[in-house]
Motif scaffolding. Structure first.
Motif, PDB file in Angstrom:
ATOM      1  N   SER A   1       0.863  -1.174   0.000  1.00  0.00           N
ATOM      2  CA  SER A   1       0.000   0.000   0.000  1.00  0.00           C
ATOM      3  C   SER A   1       0.904   1.231   0.000  1.00  0.00           C
ATOM      4  CB  SER A   1      -0.881  -0.048   1.246  1.00  0.00           C
ATOM      5  OG  SER A   1      -1.602   1.132   1.336  1.00  0.00           O
ATOM      6  N   PHE A   2       0.744   2.079  -1.001  1.00  0.00           N
ATOM      7  CA  PHE A   2       1.594   3.268  -1.120  1.00  0.00           C
ATOM      8  C   PHE A   2       0.885   4.476  -0.524  1.00  0.00           C
ATOM      9  CE2 PHE A   2       3.442   0.579  -4.376  1.00  0.00           C
ATOM     10  CZ  PHE A   2       4.796   0.805  -4.207  1.00  0.00           C
ATOM     11  N   PHE A   3       1.668   5.364   0.084  1.00  0.00           N
ATOM     12  CA  PHE A   3       1.094   6.564   0.700  1.00  0.00           C
ATOM     13  C   PHE A   3       1.031   7.668  -0.350  1.00  0.00           C
ATOM     14  CE2 PHE A   3       1.110  10.425   3.265  1.00  0.00           C
ATOM     15  CZ  PHE A   3       0.160  10.100   4.220  1.00  0.00           C
ATOM     16  N   PRO A   4      -0.156   8.254  -0.567  1.00  0.00           N
ATOM     17  CA  PRO A   4      -0.257   9.294  -1.608  1.00  0.00           C
ATOM     18  C   PRO A   4       0.389  10.593  -1.117  1.00  0.00           C
ATOM     19  CG  PRO A   4      -2.372   8.967  -0.490  1.00  0.00           C
ATOM     20  CD  PRO A   4      -1.414   8.010   0.133  1.00  0.00           C
ATOM     21  N   LEU A   5       1.240  11.176  -1.930  1.00  0.00           N
ATOM     22  CA  LEU A   5       1.991  12.366  -1.500  1.00  0.00           C
ATOM     23  C   LEU A   5       2.043  13.411  -2.603  1.00  0.00           C
ATOM     24  CD1 LEU A   5       5.351  11.617   0.318  1.00  0.00           C
ATOM     25  CD2 LEU A   5       3.354  12.799   1.180  1.00  0.00           C
TER      26      LEU A   5
ATOM     27  N   THR B   1      11.422  13.711  12.719  1.00  0.00           N
ATOM     28  CA  THR B   1      10.306  14.284  13.485  1.00  0.00           C
ATOM     29  C   THR B   1       9.652  15.416  12.694  1.00  0.00           C
ATOM     30  OG1 THR B   1      11.467  13.718  15.525  1.00  0.00           O
ATOM     31  CG2 THR B   1       9.672  15.291  15.714  1.00  0.00           C
ATOM     32  N   VAL B   2      10.487  16.279  12.116  1.00  0.00           N
ATOM     33  CA  VAL B   2       9.965  17.401  11.320  1.00  0.00           C
ATOM     34  C   VAL B   2       9.238  16.878  10.077  1.00  0.00           C
ATOM     35  CG1 VAL B   2      10.638  19.394   9.920  1.00  0.00           C
ATOM     36  CG2 VAL B   2      11.716  19.010  12.137  1.00  0.00           C
ATOM     37  N   LEU B   3       9.877  15.903   9.400  1.00  0.00           N
ATOM     38  CA  LEU B   3       9.272  15.331   8.192  1.00  0.00           C
ATOM     39  C   LEU B   3       7.911  14.715   8.497  1.00  0.00           C
ATOM     40  CD1 LEU B   3      11.826  13.380   5.980  1.00  0.00           C
ATOM     41  CD2 LEU B   3      10.193  15.101   5.273  1.00  0.00           C
ATOM     42  N   ALA B   4       7.848  13.976   9.611  1.00  0.00           N
ATOM     43  CA  ALA B   4       6.597  13.307   9.972  1.00  0.00           C
ATOM     44  C   ALA B   4       5.481  14.324  10.161  1.00  0.00           C
ATOM     45  CB  ALA B   4       6.785  12.474  11.239  1.00  0.00           C
ATOM     46  N   SER B   5       5.804  15.473  10.793  1.00  0.00           N
ATOM     47  CA  SER B   5       4.739  16.481  10.981  1.00  0.00           C
ATOM     48  C   SER B   5       4.372  17.132   9.643  1.00  0.00           C
ATOM     49  CB  SER B   5       5.110  17.558  12.000  1.00  0.00           C
ATOM     50  OG  SER B   5       6.365  17.334  12.536  1.00  0.00           O
ATOM     51  N   ASP B   6       5.369  17.307   8.752  1.00  0.00           N
ATOM     52  CA  ASP B   6       5.072  17.853   7.414  1.00  0.00           C
ATOM     53  C   ASP B   6       4.105  16.947   6.653  1.00  0.00           C
ATOM     54  OD1 ASP B   6       6.712  19.922   7.869  1.00  0.00           O
ATOM     55  OD2 ASP B   6       8.280  19.389   6.420  1.00  0.00           O
ATOM     56  N   ILE B   7       4.410  15.646   6.680  1.00  0.00           N
ATOM     57  CA  ILE B   7       3.579  14.695   5.930  1.00  0.00           C
ATOM     58  C   ILE B   7       2.167  14.705   6.507  1.00  0.00           C
ATOM     59  CG2 ILE B   7       3.266  12.276   5.283  1.00  0.00           C
ATOM     60  CD1 ILE B   7       6.311  11.915   5.606  1.00  0.00           C
ATOM     61  N   CYS B   8       2.091  14.729   7.833  1.00  0.00           N
ATOM     62  CA  CYS B   8       0.802  14.697   8.517  1.00  0.00           C
ATOM     63  C   CYS B   8      -0.036  15.918   8.114  1.00  0.00           C
ATOM     64  CB  CYS B   8       1.030  14.669  10.019  1.00  0.00           C
ATOM     65  SG  CYS B   8      -0.484  14.622  10.948  1.00  0.00           S
TER      66      CYS B   8
ATOM     67  N   PHE C   1      -1.175  15.654   4.536  1.00  0.00           N
ATOM     68  CA  PHE C   1      -2.210  14.622   4.454  1.00  0.00           C
ATOM     69  C   PHE C   1      -3.561  15.205   4.882  1.00  0.00           C
ATOM     70  CE2 PHE C   1      -4.412  10.996   6.638  1.00  0.00           C
ATOM     71  CZ  PHE C   1      -4.682  10.261   5.490  1.00  0.00           C
ATOM     72  N   ASN C   2      -3.545  15.999   5.953  1.00  0.00           N
ATOM     73  CA  ASN C   2      -4.796  16.591   6.445  1.00  0.00           C
ATOM     74  C   ASN C   2      -5.354  17.635   5.480  1.00  0.00           C
ATOM     75  OD1 ASN C   2      -4.870  15.014   8.717  1.00  0.00           O
ATOM     76  ND2 ASN C   2      -3.662  16.449   9.939  1.00  0.00           N
ATOM     77  N   ILE C   3      -4.438  18.393   4.842  1.00  0.00           N
ATOM     78  CA  ILE C   3      -4.881  19.382   3.840  1.00  0.00           C
ATOM     79  C   ILE C   3      -5.579  18.649   2.696  1.00  0.00           C
ATOM     80  CG2 ILE C   3      -4.071  21.011   2.064  1.00  0.00           C
ATOM     81  CD1 ILE C   3      -1.820  21.817   4.071  1.00  0.00           C
TER      82      ILE C   3
ATOM     83  N   LYS D   1      -6.967  15.813   2.740  1.00  0.00           N
ATOM     84  CA  LYS D   1      -8.214  15.210   3.200  1.00  0.00           C
ATOM     85  C   LYS D   1      -9.332  16.255   3.181  1.00  0.00           C
ATOM     86  CE  LYS D   1      -8.775  12.584   7.164  1.00  0.00           C
ATOM     87  NZ  LYS D   1      -8.084  11.815   8.213  1.00  0.00           N
ATOM     88  N   ARG D   2      -8.961  17.487   3.604  1.00  0.00           N
ATOM     89  CA  ARG D   2      -9.964  18.563   3.630  1.00  0.00           C
ATOM     90  C   ARG D   2     -10.421  18.912   2.218  1.00  0.00           C
ATOM     91  NH1 ARG D   2      -6.986  20.852   7.707  1.00  0.00           N
ATOM     92  NH2 ARG D   2      -6.043  22.441   6.377  1.00  0.00           N
ATOM     93  N   ILE D   3      -9.433  18.958   1.284  1.00  0.00           N
ATOM     94  CA  ILE D   3      -9.764  19.333  -0.098  1.00  0.00           C
ATOM     95  C   ILE D   3     -10.708  18.296  -0.711  1.00  0.00           C
ATOM     96  CG2 ILE D   3      -8.820  19.625  -2.434  1.00  0.00           C
ATOM     97  CD1 ILE D   3      -6.260  20.740  -1.045  1.00  0.00           C
ATOM     98  N   SER D   4     -10.338  17.026  -0.539  1.00  0.00           N
ATOM     99  CA  SER D   4     -11.170  15.984  -1.150  1.00  0.00           C
ATOM    100  C   SER D   4     -12.507  15.866  -0.417  1.00  0.00           C
ATOM    101  CB  SER D   4     -10.442  14.641  -1.147  1.00  0.00           C
ATOM    102  OG  SER D   4     -10.217  14.228   0.177  1.00  0.00           O
ATOM    103  N   GLY D   5     -12.550  16.368   0.820  1.00  0.00           N
ATOM    104  CA  GLY D   5     -13.806  16.386   1.570  1.00  0.00           C
ATOM    105  C   GLY D   5     -14.269  14.986   1.932  1.00  0.00           C
ATOM    106  N   SER D   6     -15.066  14.886   2.969  1.00  0.00           N
ATOM    107  CA  SER D   6     -15.554  13.558   3.327  1.00  0.00           C
ATOM    108  C   SER D   6     -16.874  13.351   2.603  1.00  0.00           C
ATOM    109  CB  SER D   6     -15.747  13.458   4.842  1.00  0.00           C
ATOM    110  OG  SER D   6     -16.520  14.557   5.262  1.00  0.00           O
ATOM    111  N   GLU D   7     -16.780  12.831   1.377  1.00  0.00           N
ATOM    112  CA  GLU D   7     -18.022  12.603   0.623  1.00  0.00           C
ATOM    113  C   GLU D   7     -18.825  11.528   1.351  1.00  0.00           C
ATOM    114  OE1 GLU D   7     -15.201  11.593  -1.788  1.00  0.00           O
ATOM    115  OE2 GLU D   7     -14.760  13.685  -2.211  1.00  0.00           O
ATOM    116  N   LYS D   8     -20.114  11.518   0.998  1.00  0.00           N
ATOM    117  CA  LYS D   8     -20.945  10.502   1.656  1.00  0.00           C
ATOM    118  C   LYS D   8     -20.480   9.113   1.220  1.00  0.00           C
ATOM    119  CE  LYS D   8     -24.846  10.566  -1.632  1.00  0.00           C
ATOM    120  NZ  LYS D   8     -24.100  10.423  -2.799  1.00  0.00           N
ATOM    121  N   GLU D   9     -20.791   8.142   2.032  1.00  0.00           N
ATOM    122  CA  GLU D   9     -20.383   6.751   1.793  1.00  0.00           C
ATOM    123  C   GLU D   9     -20.684   6.358   0.348  1.00  0.00           C
ATOM    124  OE1 GLU D   9     -19.293   2.752   3.067  1.00  0.00           O
ATOM    125  OE2 GLU D   9     -18.841   4.777   3.764  1.00  0.00           O
ATOM    126  N   PRO D  10     -19.659   5.998  -0.445  1.00  0.00           N
ATOM    127  CA  PRO D  10     -19.933   5.657  -1.840  1.00  0.00           C
ATOM    128  C   PRO D  10     -20.743   4.360  -1.921  1.00  0.00           C
ATOM    129  CG  PRO D  10     -17.642   5.192  -1.301  1.00  0.00           C
ATOM    130  CD  PRO D  10     -18.245   5.872  -0.105  1.00  0.00           C
TER     131      PRO D  10
END
Length: 479
Positions: free
Chosen positions: A192-196, A349-356, A359-361, A363-372
């Motif tokens: 499983s690859f992490f989208p970046l 430590t810095v990188l981990a917070s950057d990725i986090c 990732f949250n940005i 998530k916000r952009i894609s929005g939590s669409e209703k259950e597909p």
């Protein structure tokens, strides 16, 4: 489906269900005991060990006979499995003349007959050959990752050493096989690859380059976040099995209170007022202890050509983990570990917070669409990328899927059909329970979709799947 062994009343009668179980697992080499009276020498490992010697010899002899007999019909492709009423046997020859056999008991339904006696029914068609053949191949790959090939053990110390290594490894490993939770994902053995985004990816790339430069004994590096892979310098097949070890065995053992939880080993403040959360998952537990042991697990990679033996150093900060692999001929010292800690800890430590944050940005952009309306599993044979919205959790002991086991079985059946032909194809199945199941194989990629649309027809289902394929941006599905 009722849980294992749970009673379930049906029309007043009790019914119990028992999942598949491992009956025996053995490894033998027919060349080691060719003459009568020497048969025991063929057996290199046998589980369960309590089995009487003659029965071991008999079971190994039977497998040998089956393999030889089927060879006459198919010289190039030896037997893979044997179906009987009560169990199923799987065969694998990972190295010449070394055979691994796994015997799995079929699932059972136990009913009460009219006179109160239990009647046992074996579910002969429930097990998918490909799933369990893949599990058997994984057993070998995992052994080889930590011990090298069978042949290498023979060269290093003959049959005696090989038997010791097999006993030591499989005695523990077989306890982690939970056959009832094996499914399609075991066939793929994907990553499983992490989208970046590009910027964060470049930061990680430059971090790896800097570290490899300052710790010049590092030969390969792999970078993971949230149990998903971001970057790896290893060959695909080696990374695939290392990834399985990390995500199903090493990481779950070290689940920690993230950030500065009560037990988090936060250091004294670093220069620049930066605390770092780095720690070793393999190797020394406490760097301040002068007696700390710098022992790291050894792994074997590229066993087909250069045959490299490496130390595996796994270092983690928050949700980011880095694997550093260094040549086994170099013994890492406590000084080296401290240096690694001081260089990698703050940066990671810095990188981990950057990725986090990134990732949250996203998530916000894609929005939590209703259950597909659909759930899917996607796998790409070229880069081993795997994505599943069907699995909420997949560990060796739990395969928590959000769909009924019958639907998982249909997915496995579709996959078996795909294997029989080389061409691209699409299969659409209407399941009993108002579900549609679609399998699509195209250009080395496979997509399995489960749709819950009660009144949909074939054309509408096809349209839905087309829409989903379009959302896999920059993934090319041929129509």
């Amino acid at each position: 489906l009722a849980a294992a062994g749970s009673g379930r009343a049906e029309g007043g009668s009790q019914e119990k269900q028992f999942p598949p179980a491992l009956l025996s697992f053995f490894i033998y080499n027919p060349r080691f005991g060719p003459r009568e009276g020497e048969e025991e020498n063929k057996i290199l490992f046998y589980h369960p060990n309590e089995v009487e010697k003659n029965e071991k010899i008999r079971n190994v002899g039977l497998c040998e006979a089956i393999v030889q007999f089927t060879r006459t019909f198919s010289p190039s492709k030896p037997a893979k499995s044997l179906h009987t009423q009560k169990n199923r046997q799987f065969f694998n020859e990972p190295e010449e003349n070394f055979w691994m056999v796994m015997v799995v008991r079929n699932p059972i339904i136990e009913k009460q007959s009219k006179d109160g006696k239990p009647v046992v029914e074996y579910q002969e068609e429930e097990l998918l050959d490909k799933v369990y053949s893949s599990v058997l191949q994984q057993c070998y790959s995992m052994y080889k990752l930590f011990n090298g090939t069978f042949l290498k053990a023979m060269e290093d110390g003959g049959v005696k050493l090989l038997k010791e290594r097999l006993e030591k490894f499989f005695h523990r490993y077989l306890q982690t096989l939970h056959l009832q939770s094996c499914d399609l994902l075991d066939i793929f053995g994907g990553i499983s690859f992490f989208p970046l985004d590009k910027m964060t990816y470049l930061k990680i790339q430059s971090f790896i380059n800097r570290v490899e430069e300052s710790l010049n004994i590092v030969k390969y590096t792999a970078f993971l976040y949230n149990d998903q892979l971001i970057w790896s310098g290893l060959e695909q097949d080696d990374m695939r099995i290392l990834y399985k070890y990390l995500t199903t065995s090493l990481f779950p053992r070290h689940i920690e209170p993230e950030l500065a939880g009560r037990d988090s080993p936060v250091r004294a403040e670093m220069p620049g007022n930066l605390q770092h959360y780095g720690r070793f998952l393999t190797g020394p537990l406490n760097l301040n202890d002068p007696e700390a042991k710098c022992r790291f697990p050894k792994i074997f990679v590229n066993t087909d050509d250069t045959y490299e033996e490496l130390h595996l150093i796994v270092y983690k900060a928050m949700s980011a983990a880095v694997c550093f692999m260094i040549d086994a001929s170099i013994q890492p010292t406590l000084d080296f570990c401290r240096r690694l800690d001081s260089i990698v800890g703050p940066q990671l430590t810095v990188l981990a917070s950057d990725i986090c944050e990134q990732f949250n940005i996203n998530k916000r952009i894609s929005g939590s669409e209703k259950e597909p309306q659909f759930k899917f599993i996607y796998f790409n044979h070229m880069n081993l990328a795997e994505k599943s919205t069907i699995h909420m959790r997949k560990t060796p002991s739990v395969s928590l899927t959000s769909v009924h086991p019958d639907l998982m079985k249909i997915l496995g059946d579709i996959n078996s059909d795909f294997t029989r032909v080389d061409e691209d194809e699409e299969i659409i199945v209407k399941a009993m329970s108002d579900y549609w199941v679609v399998g699509k194989k195209s250009d080395q990629r496979e997509l399995y979709v489960i749709l819950n649309q009660k009144n949909a027809n074939l054309i509408e289902v096809n349209e839905e799947v087309k829409k989903l394929c379009a959302t896999f941006n920059n993934i090319f599905f041929l129509d």
